[in-house]
Design a protein around this motif. Structure first.
Motif, PDB file in Angstrom:
ATOM      1  N   GLN A  89       0.624  -0.673  -0.067  1.00 54.19           N
ATOM      2  CA  GLN A  89       0.002  -0.422  -0.016  1.00 54.19           C
ATOM      3  C   GLN A  89       1.357   1.265  -0.169  1.00 54.19           C
ATOM      4  N   CYS A  90       0.351   2.113  -0.905  1.00 57.85           N
ATOM      5  CA  CYS A  90       1.431   3.394  -0.909  1.00 57.85           C
ATOM      6  C   CYS A  90       0.985   4.294   0.688  1.00 57.85           C
ATOM      7  N   SER A  91      -0.516   5.208   0.856  1.00 59.80           N
ATOM      8  CA  SER A  91      -1.131   5.312   2.388  1.00 59.80           C
ATOM      9  C   SER A  91      -0.256   5.533   2.964  1.00 59.80           C
ATOM     10  N   GLU A  92       0.342   5.780   3.525  1.00 57.29           N
ATOM     11  CA  GLU A  92       1.146   6.036   4.843  1.00 57.29           C
ATOM     12  C   GLU A  92       1.745   7.370   5.473  1.00 57.29           C
ATOM     13  N   HIS A  93       1.405   7.375   6.740  1.00 57.72           N
ATOM     14  CA  HIS A  93       1.304   8.193   7.652  1.00 57.72           C
ATOM     15  C   HIS A  93       2.844   8.415   7.999  1.00 57.72           C
ATOM     16  N   LYS A  94       3.101   9.967   8.384  1.00 58.74           N
ATOM     17  CA  LYS A  94       4.027  10.339   7.550  1.00 58.74           C
ATOM     18  C   LYS A  94       5.033   9.870   9.392  1.00 58.74           C
ATOM     19  N   VAL A  95       4.557   9.992  10.197  1.00 58.26           N
ATOM     20  CA  VAL A  95       5.027   9.542  11.667  1.00 58.26           C
ATOM     21  C   VAL A  95       5.545   8.239  11.590  1.00 58.26           C
ATOM     22  N   VAL A  96       3.929   7.097  11.598  1.00 58.33           N
ATOM     23  CA  VAL A  96       4.419   6.294  11.425  1.00 58.33           C
ATOM     24  C   VAL A  96       5.976   5.719  10.645  1.00 58.33           C
ATOM     25  N   CYS A  97       5.573   6.305   9.224  1.00 62.20           N
ATOM     26  CA  CYS A  97       6.935   6.226   8.970  1.00 62.20           C
ATOM     27  C   CYS A  97       8.080   6.196   9.817  1.00 62.20           C
ATOM     28  N   LYS A  98       7.590   7.844   9.947  1.00 63.19           N
ATOM     29  CA  LYS A  98       9.407   7.857  10.461  1.00 63.19           C
ATOM     30  C   LYS A  98       9.559   7.039  12.581  1.00 63.19           C
ATOM     31  N   VAL A  99       8.528   6.863  12.655  1.00 61.82           N
ATOM     32  CA  VAL A  99       8.605   6.400  13.619  1.00 61.82           C
ATOM     33  C   VAL A  99       9.841   4.719  13.078  1.00 61.82           C
ATOM     34  N   GLN A 100       8.883   3.801  12.437  1.00 65.98           N
ATOM     35  CA  GLN A 100       9.069   2.719  12.235  1.00 65.98           C
ATOM     36  C   GLN A 100      10.473   2.968  11.962  1.00 65.98           C
ATOM     37  N   LEU A 101      10.951   3.408  10.968  1.00 68.13           N
ATOM     38  CA  LEU A 101      12.576   3.551  10.671  1.00 68.13           C
ATOM     39  C   LEU A 101      13.361   4.083  12.364  1.00 68.13           C
ATOM     40  N   PHE A 102      12.502   4.982  12.768  1.00 73.39           N
ATOM     41  CA  PHE A 102      13.600   4.980  13.955  1.00 73.39           C
ATOM     42  C   PHE A 102      14.075   3.659  14.586  1.00 73.39           C
ATOM     43  N   LEU A 103      12.588   2.715  14.897  1.00 74.67           N
ATOM     44  CA  LEU A 103      13.234   1.787  15.456  1.00 74.67           C
ATOM     45  C   LEU A 103      14.004   0.108  14.747  1.00 74.67           C
ATOM     46  N   GLN A 104      13.555   0.667  13.296  1.00 77.20           N
ATOM     47  CA  GLN A 104      14.104  -0.520  12.313  1.00 77.20           C
ATOM     48  C   GLN A 104      15.582  -0.213  12.337  1.00 77.20           C
ATOM     49  N   PHE A 105      16.135   1.706  12.524  1.00 82.44           N
ATOM     50  CA  PHE A 105      17.451   1.169  12.424  1.00 82.44           C
ATOM     51  C   PHE A 105      18.637   1.638  13.629  1.00 82.44           C
ATOM     52  N   LEU A 106      17.188   2.139  14.559  1.00 83.90           N
ATOM     53  CA  LEU A 106      17.338   1.685  16.146  1.00 83.90           C
ATOM     54  C   LEU A 106      18.161   0.263  16.504  1.00 83.90           C
ATOM     55  N   ASN A 107      17.582  -0.572  16.672  1.00 80.46           N
ATOM     56  CA  ASN A 107      17.072  -2.073  16.463  1.00 80.46           C
ATOM     57  C   ASN A 107      18.276  -2.703  15.455  1.00 80.46           C
ATOM     58  N   ARG A 108      18.574  -2.562  14.579  1.00 76.56           N
ATOM     59  CA  ARG A 108      18.492  -3.115  13.517  1.00 76.56           C
ATOM     60  C   ARG A 108      20.934  -2.478  14.119  1.00 76.56           C
ATOM     61  N   GLY A 109      21.111  -1.105  14.633  1.00 80.80           N
ATOM     62  CA  GLY A 109      22.286  -0.669  14.954  1.00 80.80           C
ATOM     63  C   GLY A 109      22.961  -1.557  15.602  1.00 80.80           C
TER      64      GLY A 109
END
Length: 319
Positions: A89-109
């Protein structure tokens, strides 16, 4: 009014791109879902043993680092349902996007950081057991673990300020600024430097084991396979998508839109591959220990218990 119109156009373009590659992105979504299910099953059972059976906080240094490694992988896996949904799906809330990315890079790091610390600890334990001052510092595993989480949390903040990965492939290229530059430096540093450290530690450990092992060829082969597998898994999971990210950054503004979409599709596929690390970490680091392996099998796979062969109490490279 203009912003709303731009968003509508962006969503429309994104939907067209997804429709043109529907089968590919459904495949990506299915791969992420499979990694989520298998990864959670394995990591949750492993962390259950750490907490309720091994009581890792009372155990030796390596167990605390391993617990944090598995915890980072679990936290990374928790965000995968959002990733799987976004592939369709293309529709994505910007806040959700950024929180997901933050968790992704924090935990992968964090996963990469603890993997590296474990390799350094084993390197000094095997190659330089006489350097007690360094080993004493490395045995401060609770303090080191807290420091890693806090430091990575600070360094990952730029991922919240601007999206590291475009929420859809039709978004405009980012302008280079301090936040973006810091974000990219952190991203590439936390992949390439740990990889070099892993390679160096692995080579030195293998050389040392060859010198120490006189008659036990089976144990030597097993230890060498484990050390080599760690480097191989890291290289397969992280290097391809990091290199693709570098190509993506280099090509921005220098290629046609169609070529950019192709690079993004490749990058998305390699991100799916990188999540495989969450599935392989417990196998390589936890189940490689004979004690932990027997405990795991006795708890969750008792029908295999009679097939497990007794192993030597020495486990230099594994534990």
């Amino acid at each position: 009014m203009d912003n709303s119109s731009n968003l509508d156009i962006s969503d429309k373009n994104c939907q067209e791109n997804i429709d043109q590659n529907r089968a590919l992105y459904i495949f990506y979504s299915s791969v992420v879902a499979l990694e989520l299910i298998l990864g959670l099953l394995l990591n949750v059972t492993v962390i259950h043993l750490f907490v309720f059976k091994l009581k890792f906080w009372k155990s030796k240094t390596i167990d605390i680092f391993l617990f944090n490694l598995v915890l980072a992988d679990i936290l990374l896996l928790i965000g995968l349902p959002v990733k799987a949904y976004n592939f369709q799906q293309c529709s994505e809330h910007k806040v959700v996007c950024k929180v997901q990315l933050f968790l992704q890079f924090l935990n992968r790091g964090a996963s990469i950081a603890f993997l590296t610390v474990i390799s350094i600890y084993r390197y000094y334990s095997v190659v330089h057991p006489g350097k007690r001052r360094v080993l004493r510092i490395l045995r401060m595993s609770p303090q080191i673990s807290v420091l890693i989480w806090v430091l990575l949390g600070i360094l990952t903040i730029p991922a919240m300020l601007q999206s590291f990965i475009r929420c859809n492939i039709s978004e405009k290229d980012e302008e280079l600024n301090t936040s973006v530059l810091l974000r990219e430096i952190v991203f590439f540093t936390q992949i390439f430097i740990p990889f070099l450290v892993l390679v160096y530690c692995s080579i030195r450990i293998i050389r040392r084991l060859k010198q120490k092992s006189v008659g036990d060829k089976t144990k030597l082969r097993r230890a060498m396979f484990l050390v080599t597998s760690v480097v191989f898994v890291f290289a397969v999971c992280f290097l391809p998508y990091a290199i693709t990210r570098a190509v993506q950054l280099y090509n921005d503004g220098h290629v046609m839109q169609e070529e950019k979409v192709t690079v993004v599709k490749l990058y998305d596929g390699l991100i799916c591959l990188s999540y495989l690390n969450c599935l392989l970490d417990p196998i390589l680091y936890c189940l490689s220990s004979s004690k932990f392996k027997k405990l795991y099998i006795s708890m969750y796979l008792p029908f295999l218990l009679e097939k497990v062969q007794p192993e030597s109490p020495e486990d230099t490279a594994d534990d």
